[in-house]
Scaffold this motif. Structure first.
Motif, PDB file in Angstrom:
ATOM      1  N   GLN A  52       0.913  -1.121  -0.043  1.00 57.94           N
ATOM      2  CA  GLN A  52       0.080  -0.031   0.196  1.00 57.94           C
ATOM      3  C   GLN A  52       1.037   1.366  -0.092  1.00 57.94           C
ATOM      4  O   GLN A  52       0.545   2.207   0.547  1.00 57.94           O
ATOM      5  CB  GLN A  52      -1.148   0.112   1.233  1.00 57.94           C
ATOM      6  N   GLY A  53       2.170   1.205  -0.612  1.00 60.87           N
ATOM      7  CA  GLY A  53       2.954   2.271  -0.722  1.00 60.87           C
ATOM      8  C   GLY A  53       3.685   2.668   0.594  1.00 60.87           C
ATOM      9  O   GLY A  53       4.307   3.701   0.587  1.00 60.87           O
ATOM     10  N   ASN A  54       3.597   1.866   1.557  1.00 62.77           N
ATOM     11  CA  ASN A  54       4.407   2.128   2.867  1.00 62.77           C
ATOM     12  C   ASN A  54       5.705   1.466   2.643  1.00 62.77           C
ATOM     13  O   ASN A  54       5.885   0.391   1.886  1.00 62.77           O
ATOM     14  CB  ASN A  54       3.729   1.382   4.046  1.00 62.77           C
ATOM     15  N   GLY A  55       6.752   2.073   3.213  1.00 58.54           N
ATOM     16  CA  GLY A  55       7.989   1.477   3.400  1.00 58.54           C
ATOM     17  C   GLY A  55       7.908   0.114   4.239  1.00 58.54           C
ATOM     18  O   GLY A  55       6.995   0.048   4.965  1.00 58.54           O
ATOM     19  N   PRO A  56       8.871  -0.854   3.920  1.00 59.37           N
ATOM     20  CA  PRO A  56       8.801  -2.037   4.681  1.00 59.37           C
ATOM     21  C   PRO A  56       8.922  -1.692   6.141  1.00 59.37           C
ATOM     22  O   PRO A  56       9.956  -0.934   6.723  1.00 59.37           O
ATOM     23  CB  PRO A  56       9.959  -2.772   4.175  1.00 59.37           C
ATOM     24  N   ILE A  73      26.018   7.334  10.441  1.00 58.74           N
ATOM     25  CA  ILE A  73      24.727   6.038  10.374  1.00 58.74           C
ATOM     26  C   ILE A  73      24.494   6.010   8.804  1.00 58.74           C
ATOM     27  O   ILE A  73      24.301   4.632   8.298  1.00 58.74           O
ATOM     28  CB  ILE A  73      23.667   6.701  10.964  1.00 58.74           C
ATOM     29  N   HIS A  74      24.490   7.007   8.045  1.00 57.29           N
ATOM     30  CA  HIS A  74      23.809   6.848   6.633  1.00 57.29           C
ATOM     31  C   HIS A  74      24.990   6.259   5.642  1.00 57.29           C
ATOM     32  O   HIS A  74      24.439   5.979   4.807  1.00 57.29           O
ATOM     33  CB  HIS A  74      23.672   8.244   6.246  1.00 57.29           C
ATOM     34  N   SER A  75      26.136   6.238   6.232  1.00 60.53           N
ATOM     35  CA  SER A  75      27.129   5.570   5.038  1.00 60.53           C
ATOM     36  C   SER A  75      27.452   4.096   5.299  1.00 60.53           C
ATOM     37  O   SER A  75      28.263   3.308   4.875  1.00 60.53           O
ATOM     38  CB  SER A  75      28.538   6.265   5.561  1.00 60.53           C
ATOM     39  N   GLN A  76      26.563   3.525   6.313  1.00 60.44           N
ATOM     40  CA  GLN A  76      26.384   2.429   6.608  1.00 60.44           C
ATOM     41  C   GLN A  76      25.303   1.576   6.248  1.00 60.44           C
ATOM     42  O   GLN A  76      24.366   1.819   6.516  1.00 60.44           O
ATOM     43  CB  GLN A  76      26.941   1.849   7.877  1.00 60.44           C
ATOM     44  N   TRP A  77      25.290   0.236   5.718  1.00 58.02           N
ATOM     45  CA  TRP A  77      23.967  -0.639   5.520  1.00 58.02           C
ATOM     46  C   TRP A  77      23.441  -1.040   6.509  1.00 58.02           C
ATOM     47  O   TRP A  77      24.082  -1.450   7.573  1.00 58.02           O
ATOM     48  CB  TRP A  77      24.670  -1.594   4.528  1.00 58.02           C
ATOM     49  N   GLY A  78      22.227  -0.723   6.575  1.00 63.98           N
ATOM     50  CA  GLY A  78      21.233  -1.477   7.768  1.00 63.98           C
ATOM     51  C   GLY A  78      21.174  -0.875   9.002  1.00 63.98           C
ATOM     52  O   GLY A  78      20.668  -1.214   9.719  1.00 63.98           O
ATOM     53  N   LYS A  79      21.713   0.408   9.191  1.00 59.60           N
ATOM     54  CA  LYS A  79      21.843   1.115  10.328  1.00 59.60           C
ATOM     55  C   LYS A  79      20.521   1.914  10.528  1.00 59.60           C
ATOM     56  O   LYS A  79      20.531   2.451  11.752  1.00 59.60           O
ATOM     57  CB  LYS A  79      23.141   2.072  10.458  1.00 59.60           C
ATOM     58  N   LEU A  80      19.911   2.233   9.525  1.00 61.63           N
ATOM     59  CA  LEU A  80      18.677   2.962   9.940  1.00 61.63           C
ATOM     60  C   LEU A  80      17.538   2.165  10.429  1.00 61.63           C
ATOM     61  O   LEU A  80      17.267   1.155  10.191  1.00 61.63           O
ATOM     62  CB  LEU A  80      18.388   3.553   8.449  1.00 61.63           C
ATOM     63  N   PRO A  81      16.669   3.032  10.963  1.00 61.82           N
ATOM     64  CA  PRO A  81      15.507   2.739  11.885  1.00 61.82           C
ATOM     65  C   PRO A  81      14.551   2.356  10.720  1.00 61.82           C
ATOM     66  O   PRO A  81      14.528   3.032   9.654  1.00 61.82           O
ATOM     67  CB  PRO A  81      15.136   3.565  12.794  1.00 61.82           C
ATOM     68  N   ALA A  82      13.468   1.690  10.774  1.00 60.64           N
ATOM     69  CA  ALA A  82      12.477   1.487   9.778  1.00 60.64           C
ATOM     70  C   ALA A  82      11.965   2.949   9.279  1.00 60.64           C
ATOM     71  O   ALA A  82      11.784   3.833  10.225  1.00 60.64           O
ATOM     72  CB  ALA A  82      11.342   0.780  10.299  1.00 60.64           C
ATOM     73  N   ASN A  83      11.961   3.116   7.877  1.00 54.78           N
ATOM     74  CA  ASN A  83      11.473   4.579   7.488  1.00 54.78           C
ATOM     75  C   ASN A  83      10.248   4.466   6.540  1.00 54.78           C
ATOM     76  O   ASN A  83      10.487   4.542   5.317  1.00 54.78           O
ATOM     77  CB  ASN A  83      12.775   5.115   6.921  1.00 54.78           C
ATOM     78  N   PRO A  84       9.361   4.405   7.281  1.00 54.71           N
ATOM     79  CA  PRO A  84       8.001   3.949   6.216  1.00 54.71           C
ATOM     80  C   PRO A  84       7.253   5.091   5.576  1.00 54.71           C
ATOM     81  O   PRO A  84       6.530   4.754   4.504  1.00 54.71           O
ATOM     82  CB  PRO A  84       6.989   3.592   7.406  1.00 54.71           C
ATOM     83  N   SER A  85       7.672   6.563   5.564  1.00 54.87           N
ATOM     84  CA  SER A  85       6.896   7.535   4.938  1.00 54.87           C
ATOM     85  C   SER A  85       7.635   7.901   3.675  1.00 54.87           C
ATOM     86  O   SER A  85       8.512   8.679   3.575  1.00 54.87           O
ATOM     87  CB  SER A  85       6.732   8.695   5.835  1.00 54.87           C
ATOM     88  N   LEU A  86       7.456   6.905   2.712  1.00 54.69           N
ATOM     89  CA  LEU A  86       8.027   7.298   1.228  1.00 54.69           C
ATOM     90  C   LEU A  86       7.434   8.537   0.560  1.00 54.69           C
ATOM     91  O   LEU A  86       6.359   8.926   0.681  1.00 54.69           O
ATOM     92  CB  LEU A  86       7.836   5.906   0.473  1.00 54.69           C
ATOM     93  N   GLY A  87       8.228   9.186  -0.080  1.00 56.30           N
ATOM     94  CA  GLY A  87       7.944  10.318  -1.003  1.00 56.30           C
ATOM     95  C   GLY A  87       7.188   9.900  -2.250  1.00 56.30           C
ATOM     96  O   GLY A  87       7.073   8.741  -2.525  1.00 56.30           O
ATOM     97  N   LYS A  88       6.856  10.724  -3.177  1.00 55.45           N
ATOM     98  CA  LYS A  88       6.432  10.509  -4.268  1.00 55.45           C
ATOM     99  C   LYS A  88       7.395   9.799  -5.245  1.00 55.45           C
ATOM    100  O   LYS A  88       8.576  10.529  -5.401  1.00 55.45           O
ATOM    101  CB  LYS A  88       5.897  11.733  -4.942  1.00 55.45           C
ATOM    102  N   ALA A  89       7.051   8.730  -6.038  1.00 56.02           N
ATOM    103  CA  ALA A  89       7.839   8.249  -7.033  1.00 56.02           C
ATOM    104  C   ALA A  89       7.965   8.938  -8.439  1.00 56.02           C
ATOM    105  O   ALA A  89       7.097   9.219  -8.719  1.00 56.02           O
ATOM    106  CB  ALA A  89       7.697   6.730  -6.925  1.00 56.02           C
TER     107      ALA A  89
END
Ligand code: MSP
Length: 534
Positions: free
Chosen positions: A379-383, A505-521
């Motif tokens: 439904q357009g949500n992030g995992p 945090i951002h320069s490493q894989w998998g370190k981010l918390p769930a980030n479900p609010s996606l922008g417009k594709a």
């Protein structure tokens, strides 16, 4: 005057100061793009950075160019400077200082420096005889000339015979000191091949070189003897120092050198290596100043094997290229396709193919298809999960987890092409992973959690790729980040205070918390069409 640069997080770098004999060409753009990428990478890490570029405006070459246009040299240079600045803007280059050697504060810096070298006893008057290439602004040995008397780079311009009285700089006095510098700091000159060139040259024994010209008005007079004009290279190298003055600051060496000196990196083309790796450190040593940390000599952009340049007239117009293809496209191509240090032939067909393959098909399409599936299957949500919750299939995770460090190391070593290749390995693996794991079938089988895991893994990989490529393709990376729901804009320098934490945090894989609010594709890179034949 010894306490330079106390803040370890300062990083200062320079492009050459480009001759203002004509509008910039793609060769000038190349060095500046590379410097900007490195500056952005440093800022991304939270370091404070000073990127210096500018123009070299004195000397015979410029004076002749102005005369040919029927212009006063200053008016001519002002026009050329505008074109450089406008190209840097178009290429999204964020320079901090634009150093012009015709600027008044520069005169004071040159005079003060000259005086110091004079006081050292390192300047004397003598007779200069030899062949001079005005395009290089350099005397050449007879054996360096082609059969018809041109220099090896400017094969359409005859060297001119000179026999005149000049002031000389006692370069020979610094032979041992320079050899000790190259020995004790082996990475002072990079890459290795260039270092060897310099060692060879210096090993043959250094000769003093002339630092004044007669019969030339366009430049600063030698203090106390205004029949002589200071040699353009002696003047131009000091443009790096003048650039360090804060706007409006009194132009003294002490002021200029108080914060950003010594320069961490002089990024230059291989044709001006001698000036930067031999003459410049000797001049600085004579003036009692600390030496720059590193000189990197990159290769040439060539067309049919010849160096592209204004003198040969075989250049490609960077304005036209950037208008047609956009700044990220140019930046990506030159950083990825040419290994820094090597020559690279420019070919527009290859240019279009590389961009379509890497940015449109591999990276852009990966984001697109993943966002499409999230729309359909979630439904357009992030995992709604984090890397810690992933189950068995670690194919992508394994590539992703070491990627940040591999790419950081590549940037640090100025291996930009390698940085891009590393990221592409992940991107390509993700495309394959989607094809192999077929989330559309899993969805049909009701395996929602598996679908989300796949989409998480891929989305996180796209995010990391965008982050790591952001110094090279800041517009595309910002666009990807927006679509993934992050507020980071890689072109916004005001965000840099928090960069250290963000970077960790951002320069490493998998370190981010769930980030479900996606922008417009929306597509991040549209396929390019080849417009001109070459
Ligand atoms: N004015 C001097 C530099 C003084 S620095 C204190 C000068 N200017 S230049 O405009 O001729 O060249 C500037 C830089 O552009 C050099 O590093 C040169 O190698 C680079 N390039 C010029 N043509 C180039 C290519 N075709 N390819 C790659 N770089 C090239 O030298």
């Amino acid at each position: 005057m010894n306490n330079y640069k106390t803040d370890l997080h300062n990083f200062s770098l320079t492009t050459p100061l480009y001759y203002a004999n004509g509008v910039p060409h793609i060769g000038s753009a190349y060095t500046t793009m590379v410097a900007d990428v490195l500056a952005r990478f440093q800022r991304l890490q939270g370091n404070s950075v000073l990127l210096i570029t500018g123009t070299d405006e004195h000397g015979q070459k410029i004076q002749r160019a102005a005369t040919e246009q029927g212009l006063d040299p200053q008016v001519h240079c002002d026009r050329i400077v505008d074109s450089f600045k406008s190209l840097w803007d178009k290429l999204n280059i964020k320079y901090d200082r634009f150093s012009r050697t015709s600027a008044e504060p520069h005169r004071a810096i040159v005079n003060e420096f000259f005086q110091r070298v004079w006081d050292r006893g390192d300047i004397y008057l003598d007779r200069q005889q030899g062949w001079y290439c005005v395009s290089c602004e350099e005397f050449k040995e007879e054996r360096e000339l082609t059969e018809d008397g041109c220099c090896g780079i400017h094969t359409n311009k005859k060297a001119e015979w000179r026999d005149e009285e000049n002031y000389f700089f006692r370069l020979s006095k610094y032979q041992a000191q320079l050899e000790e510098l190259y020995r004790s700091q082996p990475d002072f000159i990079q890459p290795e091949s260039r270092r060897n060139e310099v060692l060879n040259f210096v090993g043959q024994g250094l000769k003093d070189f002339s630092i004044s010209r007669v019969n030339l008005d366009w430049g600063f007079p030698i203090p106390g003897d205004d029949k002589h004009t200071i040699y353009v290279w002696f003047d131009a190298l000091l443009g790096y120092v003048t650039a360090l003055l804060e706007p409006g600051q009194e132009p003294t060496l002490d002021n200029a050198l108080s914060k950003w000196w010594p320069i961490d990196l002089h990024l230059i083309g291989k044709d001006i290596l001698r000036f930067h790796a031999v003459y410049w450190p000797a001049m600085l040593a004579s003036a009692g100043l600390p030496l720059p940390k590193k000189v990197f000599g990159h290769g040439f952009l060539t067309k049919d094997g010849l160096k592209m340049g204004k003198t040969l007239g075989n250049t490609i117009d960077p304005f036209e290229l950037v208008d047609r293809y956009g700044s990220d496209a140019l930046r990506y191509y030159f950083l990825k396709e040419i290994e820094l240090g090597k020559d690279g032939d420019f070919n527009e067909t290859r240019f279009v193919n590389v961009l379509n393959a890497d940015l449109a098909n591999d990276l852009g399409n990966l984001l697109n298809r993943t966002l499409g599936m999230l729309k359909k299957y979630c439904q357009g949500n992030g995992p709604q999960l984090t890397a810690a919750e992933l189950s068995s299939d670690r194919t992508i995770q394994q590539i992703g987890e070491g990627l940040g460090d591999r790419v950081i190391n590549a940037y640090e070593a100025l291996q930009f092409s390698k940085a891009c290749e590393e990221v592409l390995t992940l991107v390509r693996a993700c495309n394959k992973y989607i094809d192999d794991s077929a989330p559309w079938s899993l969805f049909k089988q009701g395996k929602q959690s598996e679908v989300e895991q796949i989409l998480y893994v891929v989305l996180e990989s796209v995010r990391l790729s965008a982050y790591l490529l952001s110094p090279i393709i800041p517009n595309i990376s910002s666009n990807i980040y927006q679509q993934l729901g992050f507020s980071i804009n890689f072109n916004d320098e005001t965000q840099s205070e928090t960069n250290k934490d963000i970077f960790a945090i951002h320069s490493q894989w998998g370190k981010l918390p769930a980030n479900p609010s996606l922008g417009k594709a929306s597509p991040v890179f549209s396929k390019l069409e080849l417009l001109s034949e070459n």
